[in-house]
Design an enzyme around this catalytic site. Structure first.
Site, PDB file in Angstrom:
ATOM      1  N   LYS A  38       0.829  -1.205   0.000  1.00  0.00           N
ATOM      2  CA  LYS A  38       0.000   0.000   0.000  1.00  0.00           C
ATOM      3  C   LYS A  38       0.869   1.263   0.000  1.00  0.00           C
ATOM      4  CE  LYS A  38      -2.502  -0.841   3.750  1.00  0.00           C
ATOM      5  NZ  LYS A  38      -1.887  -2.107   4.200  1.00  0.00           N
TER       6      LYS A  38
ATOM      7  N   ARG B 246     -10.699   0.125   7.921  1.00  0.00           N
ATOM      8  CA  ARG B 246     -10.206  -1.219   8.216  1.00  0.00           C
ATOM      9  C   ARG B 246     -11.272  -2.079   8.876  1.00  0.00           C
ATOM     10  NH1 ARG B 246      -4.238   0.209   8.622  1.00  0.00           N
ATOM     11  NH2 ARG B 246      -3.115  -1.710   8.985  1.00  0.00           N
TER      12      ARG B 246
ATOM     13  N   ARG C 193      11.425  -6.321   6.336  1.00  0.00           N
ATOM     14  CA  ARG C 193      11.235  -4.892   6.023  1.00  0.00           C
ATOM     15  C   ARG C 193      12.016  -4.007   6.987  1.00  0.00           C
ATOM     16  NH1 ARG C 193       5.329  -2.220   5.470  1.00  0.00           N
ATOM     17  NH2 ARG C 193       5.132  -2.601   7.694  1.00  0.00           N
TER      18      ARG C 193
ATOM     19  N   ARG D 215      10.311  -1.636  12.094  1.00  0.00           N
ATOM     20  CA  ARG D 215       9.143  -1.149  12.829  1.00  0.00           C
ATOM     21  C   ARG D 215       8.872  -2.065  14.003  1.00  0.00           C
ATOM     22  NH1 ARG D 215       4.193   0.179   8.780  1.00  0.00           N
ATOM     23  NH2 ARG D 215       3.073  -0.904  10.420  1.00  0.00           N
TER      24      ARG D 215
ATOM     25  N   ARG E 185      -1.384  -9.305  12.961  1.00  0.00           N
ATOM     26  CA  ARG E 185      -1.911  -8.248  12.079  1.00  0.00           C
ATOM     27  C   ARG E 185      -2.566  -8.857  10.832  1.00  0.00           C
ATOM     28  NH1 ARG E 185       3.370  -5.331  11.129  1.00  0.00           N
ATOM     29  NH2 ARG E 185       2.233  -3.950   9.730  1.00  0.00           N
TER      30      ARG E 185
HETATM   31  P1  AMP Z   1      -0.219   0.334   9.106  1.00  0.00           P
HETATM   32  O1  AMP Z   1       0.992   1.196   9.046  1.00  0.00           O
HETATM   33  O2  AMP Z   1      -1.315   0.772   8.183  1.00  0.00           O
HETATM   34  O3  AMP Z   1       0.104  -1.137   8.961  1.00  0.00           O
HETATM   35  O4  AMP Z   1      -0.835   0.507  10.598  1.00  0.00           O
HETATM   36  C1  AMP Z   1      -0.086   0.169  11.745  1.00  0.00           C
HETATM   37  C2  AMP Z   1      -1.004  -0.059  12.921  1.00  0.00           C
HETATM   38  O5  AMP Z   1      -1.743   1.146  13.184  1.00  0.00           O
HETATM   39  C3  AMP Z   1      -2.072  -1.130  12.728  1.00  0.00           C
HETATM   40  O6  AMP Z   1      -1.579  -2.431  13.014  1.00  0.00           O
HETATM   41  C4  AMP Z   1      -3.132  -0.677  13.731  1.00  0.00           C
HETATM   42  O7  AMP Z   1      -2.765  -0.991  15.066  1.00  0.00           O
HETATM   43  C5  AMP Z   1      -3.070   0.833  13.592  1.00  0.00           C
HETATM   44  N1  AMP Z   1      -4.007   1.324  12.548  1.00  0.00           N
HETATM   45  C6  AMP Z   1      -3.694   1.933  11.356  1.00  0.00           C
HETATM   46  N2  AMP Z   1      -4.795   2.258  10.679  1.00  0.00           N
HETATM   47  C7  AMP Z   1      -5.845   1.836  11.437  1.00  0.00           C
HETATM   48  C8  AMP Z   1      -7.253   1.856  11.259  1.00  0.00           C
HETATM   49  N3  AMP Z   1      -7.831   2.368  10.154  1.00  0.00           N
HETATM   50  N4  AMP Z   1      -8.016   1.334  12.258  1.00  0.00           N
HETATM   51  C9  AMP Z   1      -7.477   0.826  13.374  1.00  0.00           C
HETATM   52  N5  AMP Z   1      -6.159   0.753  13.591  1.00  0.00           N
HETATM   53  C10 AMP Z   1      -5.339   1.256  12.630  1.00  0.00           C
END
Ligand code: AMP
Length: 213
Positions: free
Chosen positions: A13, A86, A125, A158, A169
């Site tokens: 993404k 999400r 990563r 990360r 996740r």
């Molecule tokens: P990402 O960088 O998009 O993988 O997001 C990292 C973490 O942020 C996720 O594993 C969630 O804990 C939180 N997160 C990001 N976007 C959302 C969302 N739309 N709803 C809930 N948690 C989110």
């Protein structure tokens, strides 16, 4: 043009979002990036979100909906939502928010990648903590160990890219996020994309679909 980018963690993404932003001059709303910034700055939202993120769980809907609503109210051009919605509840709240701000979505792009490939991508990563550029320990190592090729910043893993958290996740994606694909299917703006090809090939496919839609 207003887009939603959906996909499991590690599906590309971030990479495809960057290509799309450049090609179509869009603003990125990445909820993951916004939360990581809030955690780093120790804001009230960051303090609440941190434990969920470290455990690979979703941050509660009401927090996310509020963050995105504020961003949608302060836009100056087309946008790409990366990592939001999400959950079905977030998708419904997004509809309300878009109506409130007089906006619509032109396309929902779903990147499909198998779980085994995701685990390989995410365990290897590494991310530049200054400019956000992504690397991979075997498929895209930096020229100088631990240093970003683009800006010279430090490259780190990360905190949620540890194998146990990665698997959690991915499970969360299957259970909580995948149902939004059906939510958008009826709208006729859904594009399912094979995300296991080279990044430029995936992008050409997305661009072709957007431009012929
Ligand atoms: P990402 O960088 O998009 O993988 O997001 C990292 C973490 O942020 C996720 O594993 C969630 O804990 C939180 N997160 C990001 N976007 C959302 C969302 N739309 N709803 C809930 N948690 C989110």
């Amino acid at each position: 043009m207003n887009l939603i980018l959906v996909g499991p963690p590690g599906s590309g993404k971030g990479t495809q979002g960057t290509f799309l932003i450049e090609r179509y001059d869009l603003e990125r709303i990445s909820t993951g990036d916004l939360l990581r910034k809030a955690v780093a700055e120790r804001t009230a939202v960051g303090m609440k979100a941190r434990a969920y993120m470290d455990n690979g769980e979703l941050v509660p809907d009401h927090i996310m909906v509020e963050i995105v609503d504020q961003k949608l109210g302060a836009l100056h051009k087309g946008f790409i939502l990366d990592g939001f919605p999400r959950t079905i509840e977030q998708a419904r709240a997004l509809d309300r928010s878009l109506t409130k701000h007089g906006q619509t979505i032109d396309a929902v792009i779903v990147l499909a990648v198998n779980d085994g490939v995701l685990v390989h991508r995410l365990t290897g990563r590494r991310v530049c903590d200054q400019c956000g550029e992504n690397f991979h320990i075997t498929t895209k190592p930096p020229r100088e160990d631990g240093k970003c090729d683009q800006c010279g910043g430090d490259i780190r893993q990360r905190s949620d890219d540890k194998e146990g958290v990665i698997r959690d996740r991915i499970t969360v994606y299957h259970h909580q996020t995948k149902p939004i694909i059906d939510f958008y299917r009826a709208s006729g703006i859904l594009h399912l994309i094979d995300g296991e090809r080279a990044a430029n090939e995936i992008f050409s496919d997305i661009a072709r679909k957007l431009e012929t839609a």
